[in-house]
Design an enzyme around this catalytic site. Structure first.
Site, PDB file in Angstrom:
ATOM      1  N   ASN A   1      31.644 118.129 -62.328  1.00 15.45           N
ATOM      2  CA  ASN A   1      30.696 118.921 -61.548  1.00 15.45           C
ATOM      3  C   ASN A   1      30.259 118.114 -60.333  1.00 15.45           C
ATOM      4  O   ASN A   1      29.355 117.301 -60.398  1.00 15.45           O
ATOM      5  CB  ASN A   1      29.498 119.285 -62.411  1.00 15.45           C
ATOM      6  CG  ASN A   1      28.615 120.314 -61.745  1.00 15.45           C
ATOM      7  OD1 ASN A   1      28.566 120.394 -60.512  1.00 15.45           O
ATOM      8  ND2 ASN A   1      27.906 121.090 -62.544  1.00 15.45           N
ATOM      9  N   ASP A   2      30.922 118.359 -59.220  1.00 16.63           N
ATOM     10  CA  ASP A   2      30.649 117.619 -57.983  1.00 16.63           C
ATOM     11  C   ASP A   2      29.200 117.722 -57.536  1.00 16.63           C
ATOM     12  O   ASP A   2      28.762 116.988 -56.651  1.00 16.63           O
ATOM     13  CB  ASP A   2      31.515 118.201 -56.848  1.00 16.63           C
ATOM     14  CG  ASP A   2      32.856 117.516 -56.726  1.00 16.63           C
ATOM     15  OD1 ASP A   2      32.991 116.381 -57.191  1.00 16.63           O
ATOM     16  OD2 ASP A   2      33.767 118.144 -56.157  1.00 16.63           O
ATOM     17  N   CYS A   3      28.504 118.659 -58.096  1.00 13.34           N
ATOM     18  CA  CYS A   3      27.148 118.938 -57.630  1.00 13.34           C
ATOM     19  C   CYS A   3      26.071 118.405 -58.565  1.00 13.34           C
ATOM     20  O   CYS A   3      24.883 118.613 -58.307  1.00 13.34           O
ATOM     21  CB  CYS A   3      26.979 120.433 -57.415  1.00 13.34           C
ATOM     22  SG  CYS A   3      28.161 121.051 -56.210  1.00 13.34           S
TER      23      CYS A   3
ATOM     24  N   GLN B   1      27.739 114.280 -52.022  1.00  8.55           N
ATOM     25  CA  GLN B   1      28.821 113.583 -52.713  1.00  8.55           C
ATOM     26  C   GLN B   1      28.877 112.106 -52.356  1.00  8.55           C
ATOM     27  O   GLN B   1      29.344 111.299 -53.132  1.00  8.55           O
ATOM     28  CB  GLN B   1      30.174 114.238 -52.378  1.00  8.55           C
ATOM     29  CG  GLN B   1      30.535 115.394 -53.282  1.00  8.55           C
ATOM     30  CD  GLN B   1      29.719 116.639 -52.987  1.00  8.55           C
ATOM     31  OE1 GLN B   1      29.574 117.027 -51.837  1.00  8.55           O
ATOM     32  NE2 GLN B   1      29.163 117.252 -54.011  1.00  8.55           N
TER      33      GLN B   1
END
Ligand code: GLC
Ligand code: GLC
Length: 814
Positions: A486-488, A503
């Site tokens: 989950n990049d967020c 990021q």
């Protein structure tokens, strides 16, 4: 309302109204030259890298949404009426408009005032060019005199620069026109040794290469001056905006059909042979002329199109299923496989939502894209694996992305996404199971592309695993780094300044926040690596990895379990995320899917408990949401996830990518009914009955469907480039239908709905064609196999003796 229908026989989707809710697109090309084309011929083309080698210009977020593309204008020279057979950019009242998106081609056309015109667009295999084959038919009772104009707008190669650096760009554009071929050569005079060309099969009445001349000042693509006038200006671009436009005059008798071919291509010259005569500034066209001459011939175009058709027929035939459900058949046999090719080629770089500028190939993304692609062209999967591994750092860490043209890790985004290295193990495991090519493990691969740093690929895998072990947090769970899948979920970011990247901004040391998701993933990766090590003659390492997996499994069971589901993470304060103790974000989908997928909870009932919680708290009729309750405000310690309004993207959207993890988990607990029900909820073909809500293409997966907190619940966004393609392909083919390559044989382990009486699959695996027919006798998932007439033990078909290329398998489910 409907916008079209599937034509499964032709492997096409037929769009019958041009005004789809959003552009419905297709990809042209599947090797090095690529184009994106919308249902009204919008879009652009590029060679290998959508940012650095953009051939044609495209303006994202335009008004209307989709404007600019591969346009053809027709003009009736008797009365001056003008229109475009692809509807855009003239938007006339078309009769029988249709756009057929097929495997690597699109055919767009319509009839206007009894003049029928349609264009086939495709990229021939092995070539760096696209063909537009226009067919015009006069359906009138009288002779008609027409003017045909083609038009593209050249991009000055670097799409980022092209869209921003106007003080320079307006002065650099250069063109040559020779024998009716328009050559775009901006920057060819200096460091570029490539150019583009735009050619036409017919004798020209004229041409234009300067946008302002063709369109006319203060006018738009809707009614270009040259088309209105019925005459090109023969303009030459010096700076400003180079375009390519041909003008052809045609006289068509009643009932007559004519074909015109246009070619748009990319070509490179050796550095020392760029100009002819030497010393001049004129492009050396010796090596490109034969290609142009060849594809301007109708017979060659037909051959190339046929070859493309055979190519796709072969690729699709590698896995074909006949099940009781038409949506499954259509997605498995045609569109899902096709989408896997697009995600393999593009990663997340170029779609109508990914601008081709921002991202190269994702390390994590590309490894997952392999999962749905590896059976199609294993050699390309092999090459990709070696490319990815070559960007790995000697710490075992990975750049989050790399640039396709240079194959170098992207320094702007850097690394420290702590799940990244583990995906390499899963990608390689899938490759080995598919191909049995154990030799790949001995391939020397550098770290960070540094010559002299080569080590066998196998060692890269070991370092990937070690990377996690070197970064354990207070609970002995993996530290999350900048983010995991989950990049967020940016637990070390703490950004309070607008414009900072979630990021790459890291304000915390990163020694506390841990990811249960990576814990689950580690168990899976370590188990795979142990299996690989055993077969690679490294029994000692195998034991070590099996032990590491067991330790992590125990850690996740102790510190990663919340009572009714798996926790998501611990934040920088050591507090739980994804727990009943939280007021928002109590439960997340990722660890439920991935922990169970790695086997955690299967022996003690936790898996079933967690999956029941998913059904109760996350499932909607439109798919399974990422978490609940949605975050209602921005939380400094959570990062980007809480930046989205509730229901969108990672903040409780239905992030389709991880739905298949839950689907697979359901098959692991033997629940075929629920697995299949979830599968259908996001199956695009099944969703075409609610297309006005769904809005995106009904033939491919979208990254996201708005969750229940969003006012637009059920609306899809970001179609095409999503890990959903590969993972759903894996979920349906390997886990629901259950035809699964293993290191030692082909497994048949279906977990299908209880109501299914059976299904058939043809699967090519390691050079052998398996004809598998499955019949249900009882309600369960126990499999009995009869292979070539003989009953065998267990559910894995052993590899057949050399020389055998067909195996017939009868399976019964009891
Ligand atoms: C996007 C990214 C992918 C990430 C996902 C969840 O799809 O490409 O890498 O895992 O979002 O944040
Ligand atoms: C954005 C997107 C997310 C994606 C990420 C990649 O944050 O919301 O889906 O994974 O960018 O960097």
């Amino acid at each position: 309302m409907t916008y079209g229908h599937f034509d499964d026989k032709k492997c096409e989707y037929v769009i019958t109204r041009p005004d789809t809710p959003v552009p419905w697109i297709n990809y042209l090309g599947c090797e090095a030259y690529f184009g994106i084309i919308s249902n009204t011929a919008g879009g652009y083309s590029f060679y290998r890298d959508a940012r650095l080698r953009r051939l044609t210009r495209y303006r994202y977020n335009n008004v209307p949404f989709d404007l600019g593309g591969r346009y053809i204008y027709l003009r009736d020279n008797a009365d001056g009426s003008l229109w475009s057979p692809s509807w855009q950019p003239t938007r006339h009242e078309a009769e029988d408009y249709s756009c057929r998106h097929g495997m690597g081609y699109s055919i767009i056309g319509s009839t206007y005032r009894r003049i029928k015109a349609e264009t086939l667009y495709f990229v021939p295999l092995g070539e760096n060019l696209e063909i537009w084959r226009l067919k015009i038919t006069n359906l009138r009772r009288k002779t008609v005199r027409l003017s045909v104009f083609s038009c593209i707008e050249f991009c000055l190669w670097d799409a980022q620069d092209d869209a921003t650096n106007f003080q320079r760009n307006f002065s650099t554009g250069e063109i040559e026109v020779e024998h009716g071929v328009i050559y775009h050569k901006t920057e060819y005079r200096e460091r570029r040794n490539h150019f583009a060309y735009f050619a036409c099969s017919e004798k020209l009445a004229g041409y234009d290469t300067q946008r302002e001349a063709f369109v006319g000042a203060y006018r738009s693509w809707e009614r270009p001056a040259a088309v209105e006038k019925g005459k090109s200006f023969n303009s030459h671009a010096h700076g400003w905006a180079p375009i390519g436009s041909h003008h052809v005059r045609l006289t068509l008798q009643p009932g007559e059909t004519r074909e015109i071919t246009f070619l748009l291509g990319y070509h490179e010259n050796p550095h020392d042979r760029k100009f002819v005569p030497p010393g001049s500034q004129t492009i050396n066209k010796e090596s490109v002329r034969p290609t142009i001459a060849r594809y301007l011939q109708s017979a060659e175009v037909n051959n190339a199109f046929e070859t493309l058709g055979q190519y796709w027929h072969r690729l699709l035939s590698l896995f074909q299923a006949i099940t009781p459900d038409k949506h499954t058949n259509r997605m498995v046999n045609i569109w899902n496989a096709y989408q896997c090719m697009a995600t393999f080629n593009m990663s997340r770089s170029a779609s109508f939502y990914e601008s081709g500028i921002g991202r190269g190939l994702g390390f994590r993304d590309s490894n997952q894209d392999l999962l749905g692609f590896v059976h199609m062209i294993p050699e390309r999967a092999r090459e990709r694996i070696l490319d990815l591994a070559a960007t790995q750092l000697d710490t075992g860490g990975a750049y989050h992305q790399y640039q396709p043209l240079t194959k170098r890790g992207n320094n702007d985004i850097g690394g420290n996404f702590n799940d990244d290295p583990l995906w390499l193990i899963l990608g390689v495991a899938a490759y080995l199971k598919e191909t049995g090519d154990w030799g790949i493990l001995d391939e020397p691969v550098p770290y960070d592309n540094l010559a002299g740093s080569e080590h066998p690929l196998y060692e890269h895998l070991e370092r990937s695993l070690q990377y996690t072990l070197d970064r354990l947090g207070p609970h002995a769970l993996p530290l999350i780094g900048r983010a995991d899948w989950n990049d967020c979920l940016n637990l070390n970011c703490f950004s309070d300044t607008p414009g900072q990247s979630f990021q790459t901004t890291t304000n915390k040391e990163g020694k506390v926040a841990e990811s249960v998701f990576i814990g689950g993933m580690f168990v899976l990766a370590a188990t795979e690596l142990a299996a690989i090590a055993t077969r690679h003659g490294r029994r000692e390492s195998a034991r070590k990895y099996t032990a590491a997996a067991a330790t992590m499994r125990a850690t996740v069971s102790t510190h990663g379990w919340d009572g009714e589901w798996f926790l998501r993470a611990y934040d920088d304060y050591g507090r739980k995320i994804g727990s009943k103790e939280c007021t928002e974000g109590k439960i997340f989908i990722e660890p439920q899917g991935f922990c169970i997928l790695s086997g955690i909870g299967l022996d003690d009932g936790r898996a079933e408990t967690a999956l029941d919680s998913v059904q109760r708290m996350l499932a909607t009729p439109h798919g399974i949401m990422l978490q609940q309750p949605a975050y209602s405000q921005y939380y400094l310690h959570l990062g980007e996830i809480s930046s989205y309004p509730p229901g969108y993207k990672e903040n409780a959207g239905i992030f389709c990518h991880n739905n298949p993890w839950v689907i697979i988990a359901e098959t692991l607990v033997g629940n075929g009914d629920r697995a299949f029900d979830y599968y259908l909820r996001i199956n695009p073909s099944a969703r075409s009955k609610i297309i006005e809500r769904h809005r995106c293409e009904p033939y491919v997966y979208a990254q996201m469907i708005a969750g229940k907190d969003a006012p637009t619940h059920g609306e899809a966004k970001n179609s095409w480039l999503t890990g959903t393609a590969a993972w759903n392909y894996v979920a349906i083919t390997q886990w629901i239908l259950g035809i699964r390559p293993t290191y030692d044989g082909l497994m048949v382990a279906p977990v299908v709905p209880t109501a299914w009486k059976g299904f058939n699959v043809t699967r090519m695996w390691q050079g052998v064609q398996y004809e598998i027919s499955v019949a249900r006798r009882g309600k369960g998932n126990t499999v009995r196999l009869v292979v070539d007439g003989r009953q065998i033990e267990g559910n894995v078909i052993p590899k057949p003796a050399a020389g055998i290329h067909r195996v017939s398998v009868k399976a019964t489910l009891e």
